[in-house]
Design a protein around this motif. Structure first.
Motif, PDB file in Angstrom:
ATOM      1  N   LEU A   6       0.959  -1.010  -0.001  1.00  0.00           N
ATOM      2  CA  LEU A   6       0.057  -0.081   0.091  1.00  0.00           C
ATOM      3  C   LEU A   6       0.829   1.132  -0.024  1.00  0.00           C
ATOM      4  CD1 LEU A   6      -2.604  -0.991   2.653  1.00  0.00           C
ATOM      5  CD2 LEU A   6      -2.858  -1.060   0.188  1.00  0.00           C
ATOM      6  N   PRO A   7       0.544   2.317  -0.536  1.00  0.00           N
ATOM      7  CA  PRO A   7       1.408   3.540  -0.725  1.00  0.00           C
ATOM      8  C   PRO A   7       1.156   4.226   0.797  1.00  0.00           C
ATOM      9  CG  PRO A   7      -0.856   3.812  -1.782  1.00  0.00           C
ATOM     10  CD  PRO A   7      -0.699   2.466  -1.361  1.00  0.00           C
ATOM     11  N   ARG A   8       2.522   4.694   1.080  1.00  0.00           N
ATOM     12  CA  ARG A   8       2.666   5.148   2.385  1.00  0.00           C
ATOM     13  C   ARG A   8       1.906   6.563   2.491  1.00  0.00           C
ATOM     14  NH1 ARG A   8       8.499   6.662   4.956  1.00  0.00           N
ATOM     15  NH2 ARG A   8       7.813   7.364   6.663  1.00  0.00           N
ATOM     16  N   PRO A   9       1.153   6.891   3.527  1.00  0.00           N
ATOM     17  CA  PRO A   9       0.423   8.096   3.721  1.00  0.00           C
ATOM     18  C   PRO A   9       1.611   9.374   3.780  1.00  0.00           C
ATOM     19  CG  PRO A   9       0.049   6.890   5.479  1.00  0.00           C
ATOM     20  CD  PRO A   9       0.850   5.926   4.818  1.00  0.00           C
ATOM     21  N   GLY A  10       1.339  10.570   3.163  1.00  0.00           N
ATOM     22  CA  GLY A  10       2.208  11.576   3.146  1.00  0.00           C
ATOM     23  C   GLY A  10       2.114  12.033   4.466  1.00  0.00           C
ATOM     24  N   ARG A  11       3.037  13.021   4.664  1.00  0.00           N
ATOM     25  CA  ARG A  11       2.858  13.788   5.902  1.00  0.00           C
ATOM     26  C   ARG A  11       1.965  14.786   6.076  1.00  0.00           C
ATOM     27  NH1 ARG A  11       9.180  16.235   6.200  1.00  0.00           N
ATOM     28  NH2 ARG A  11      10.277  14.150   6.294  1.00  0.00           N
ATOM     29  N   GLY A  12       1.207  14.593   7.465  1.00  0.00           N
ATOM     30  CA  GLY A  12      -0.036  15.378   7.850  1.00  0.00           C
ATOM     31  C   GLY A  12      -1.105  14.863   7.286  1.00  0.00           C
ATOM     32  N   ALA A  13      -1.217  13.716   6.504  1.00  0.00           N
ATOM     33  CA  ALA A  13      -2.455  12.926   6.068  1.00  0.00           C
ATOM     34  C   ALA A  13      -3.323  12.947   7.100  1.00  0.00           C
ATOM     35  CB  ALA A  13      -2.089  11.568   5.300  1.00  0.00           C
ATOM     36  N   ALA A  14      -2.753  12.373   8.406  1.00  0.00           N
ATOM     37  CA  ALA A  14      -3.730  11.998   9.581  1.00  0.00           C
ATOM     38  C   ALA A  14      -4.671  13.256   9.802  1.00  0.00           C
ATOM     39  CB  ALA A  14      -3.206  11.344  10.452  1.00  0.00           C
ATOM     40  N   LEU A  15      -3.713  14.384   9.718  1.00  0.00           N
ATOM     41  CA  LEU A  15      -4.338  15.745  10.423  1.00  0.00           C
ATOM     42  C   LEU A  15      -5.491  16.038   9.298  1.00  0.00           C
ATOM     43  CD1 LEU A  15      -4.447  17.988  12.247  1.00  0.00           C
ATOM     44  CD2 LEU A  15      -2.621  18.997  11.056  1.00  0.00           C
ATOM     45  N   ILE A  16      -4.981  15.828   8.098  1.00  0.00           N
ATOM     46  CA  ILE A  16      -5.939  16.406   7.088  1.00  0.00           C
ATOM     47  C   ILE A  16      -7.292  15.601   7.051  1.00  0.00           C
ATOM     48  CG2 ILE A  16      -6.412  16.410   4.419  1.00  0.00           C
ATOM     49  CD1 ILE A  16      -3.380  17.116   4.249  1.00  0.00           C
ATOM     50  N   GLU A  17      -7.268  14.184   7.524  1.00  0.00           N
ATOM     51  CA  GLU A  17      -8.418  13.478   7.434  1.00  0.00           C
ATOM     52  C   GLU A  17      -9.201  13.947   8.618  1.00  0.00           C
ATOM     53  OE1 GLU A  17      -9.691  11.258   5.423  1.00  0.00           O
ATOM     54  OE2 GLU A  17      -8.139  11.948   3.995  1.00  0.00           O
ATOM     55  N   LEU A  18      -8.384  14.107   9.806  1.00  0.00           N
ATOM     56  CA  LEU A  18      -9.053  14.542  11.021  1.00  0.00           C
ATOM     57  C   LEU A  18     -10.081  15.818  10.736  1.00  0.00           C
ATOM     58  CD1 LEU A  18      -9.001  13.760  14.154  1.00  0.00           C
ATOM     59  CD2 LEU A  18      -7.306  15.466  14.255  1.00  0.00           C
ATOM     60  N   ARG A  19      -9.538  16.791  10.022  1.00  0.00           N
ATOM     61  CA  ARG A  19     -10.369  17.999   9.702  1.00  0.00           C
ATOM     62  C   ARG A  19     -11.346  17.844   8.924  1.00  0.00           C
ATOM     63  NH1 ARG A  19      -6.621  22.156   7.111  1.00  0.00           N
ATOM     64  NH2 ARG A  19      -8.403  23.231   7.362  1.00  0.00           N
ATOM     65  N   LYS A  20     -11.372  16.633   8.117  1.00  0.00           N
ATOM     66  CA  LYS A  20     -12.792  16.244   7.270  1.00  0.00           C
ATOM     67  C   LYS A  20     -13.909  15.689   8.172  1.00  0.00           C
ATOM     68  CE  LYS A  20      -9.973  15.878   3.086  1.00  0.00           C
ATOM     69  NZ  LYS A  20      -9.496  14.752   1.915  1.00  0.00           N
ATOM     70  N   GLU A  21     -13.467  14.957   9.189  1.00  0.00           N
ATOM     71  CA  GLU A  21     -14.295  14.256   9.996  1.00  0.00           C
ATOM     72  C   GLU A  21     -15.657  14.993  10.568  1.00  0.00           C
ATOM     73  OE1 GLU A  21     -14.213  11.066  13.687  1.00  0.00           O
ATOM     74  OE2 GLU A  21     -12.421  12.471  13.395  1.00  0.00           O
ATOM     75  N   ASP A  22     -16.810  14.422  10.384  1.00  0.00           N
ATOM     76  CA  ASP A  22     -18.027  14.996  10.851  1.00  0.00           C
ATOM     77  C   ASP A  22     -18.141  15.011  12.268  1.00  0.00           C
ATOM     78  OD1 ASP A  22     -20.785  15.663  10.705  1.00  0.00           O
ATOM     79  OD2 ASP A  22     -21.596  13.886  10.103  1.00  0.00           O
ATOM     80  N   LEU A  23     -18.144  15.979  12.974  1.00  0.00           N
ATOM     81  CA  LEU A  23     -18.545  16.280  14.478  1.00  0.00           C
ATOM     82  C   LEU A  23     -19.716  16.213  14.634  1.00  0.00           C
ATOM     83  CD1 LEU A  23     -15.895  19.128  14.991  1.00  0.00           C
ATOM     84  CD2 LEU A  23     -15.501  16.786  14.844  1.00  0.00           C
ATOM     85  N   ASP A  24     -20.952  16.378  13.757  1.00  0.00           N
ATOM     86  CA  ASP A  24     -22.166  16.296  14.176  1.00  0.00           C
ATOM     87  C   ASP A  24     -22.554  14.898  14.798  1.00  0.00           C
ATOM     88  OD1 ASP A  24     -22.684  18.873  13.386  1.00  0.00           O
ATOM     89  OD2 ASP A  24     -23.090  18.095  11.393  1.00  0.00           O
ATOM     90  N   ILE A  25     -21.682  13.776  14.380  1.00  0.00           N
ATOM     91  CA  ILE A  25     -22.049  12.529  15.123  1.00  0.00           C
ATOM     92  C   ILE A  25     -21.791  12.402  16.516  1.00  0.00           C
ATOM     93  CG2 ILE A  25     -22.203  11.522  12.853  1.00  0.00           C
ATOM     94  CD1 ILE A  25     -19.229  10.285  13.472  1.00  0.00           C
ATOM     95  N   TYR A  26     -20.958  13.126  17.156  1.00  0.00           N
ATOM     96  CA  TYR A  26     -20.370  12.981  18.418  1.00  0.00           C
ATOM     97  C   TYR A  26     -21.331  13.665  19.450  1.00  0.00           C
ATOM     98  CZ  TYR A  26     -16.145  11.171  16.183  1.00  0.00           C
ATOM     99  OH  TYR A  26     -14.994  10.763  15.507  1.00  0.00           O
ATOM    100  N   GLY A  27     -21.302  12.993  20.613  1.00  0.00           N
ATOM    101  CA  GLY A  27     -22.061  13.685  21.709  1.00  0.00           C
ATOM    102  C   GLY A  27     -20.998  14.575  22.585  1.00  0.00           C
ATOM    103  N   ALA A  28     -21.552  15.236  23.278  1.00  0.00           N
ATOM    104  CA  ALA A  28     -20.808  16.203  24.069  1.00  0.00           C
ATOM    105  C   ALA A  28     -19.794  15.639  24.786  1.00  0.00           C
ATOM    106  CB  ALA A  28     -21.676  17.076  25.221  1.00  0.00           C
ATOM    107  N   GLU A  29     -19.856  14.563  25.411  1.00  0.00           N
ATOM    108  CA  GLU A  29     -18.733  13.990  26.252  1.00  0.00           C
ATOM    109  C   GLU A  29     -17.600  13.506  25.212  1.00  0.00           C
ATOM    110  OE1 GLU A  29     -17.897  10.004  28.996  1.00  0.00           O
ATOM    111  OE2 GLU A  29     -19.925  11.295  29.301  1.00  0.00           O
ATOM    112  N   GLU A  30     -18.058  13.215  23.870  1.00  0.00           N
ATOM    113  CA  GLU A  30     -16.847  12.623  23.044  1.00  0.00           C
ATOM    114  C   GLU A  30     -16.127  13.665  22.506  1.00  0.00           C
ATOM    115  OE1 GLU A  30     -19.064   8.524  21.170  1.00  0.00           O
ATOM    116  OE2 GLU A  30     -19.986  10.672  20.798  1.00  0.00           O
ATOM    117  N   LEU A  31     -16.795  14.952  22.284  1.00  0.00           N
ATOM    118  CA  LEU A  31     -16.238  16.167  21.873  1.00  0.00           C
ATOM    119  C   LEU A  31     -15.152  16.569  23.050  1.00  0.00           C
ATOM    120  CD1 LEU A  31     -19.373  17.852  20.115  1.00  0.00           C
ATOM    121  CD2 LEU A  31     -16.993  16.994  18.856  1.00  0.00           C
TER     122      LEU A  31
END
Length: 67
Positions: A6-31
């Motif tokens: 598998l191709p190796r993820p680029g630097r900062g790829a995890a951070l980019i993916e984290l920013r795309k995550e939908d926060l509406d699915i989380y509850g207050a405690e999870e946030l």
């Protein structure tokens, strides 16, 4: 085990993916837990930055030929 085919993820790829995550699915405690985790990562990142800057300053002092 890591799949080497598998191709190796680029630097900062995890951070980019984290920013795309939908926060509406989380509850207050999870946030709140997410914020605490992100704040811990900020502390870790600042520590790494401080270490790099200290190494750079030490190298600059060692190789500086100024009087």
């Amino acid at each position: 085990m890591i799949d080497e085919s598998l191709p190796r993820p680029g630097r900062g790829a995890a951070l980019i993916e984290l920013r795309k995550e939908d926060l509406d699915i989380y509850g207050a405690e999870e946030l709140q837990q997410r914020i605490e985790t992100l704040e811990a990562e900020i502390v870790r990142t600042r520590g790494a930055l401080d270490a790099r800057q200290a190494k750079r300053s030490a190298a600059d002092a060692l190789f500086s030929f100024k009087s």
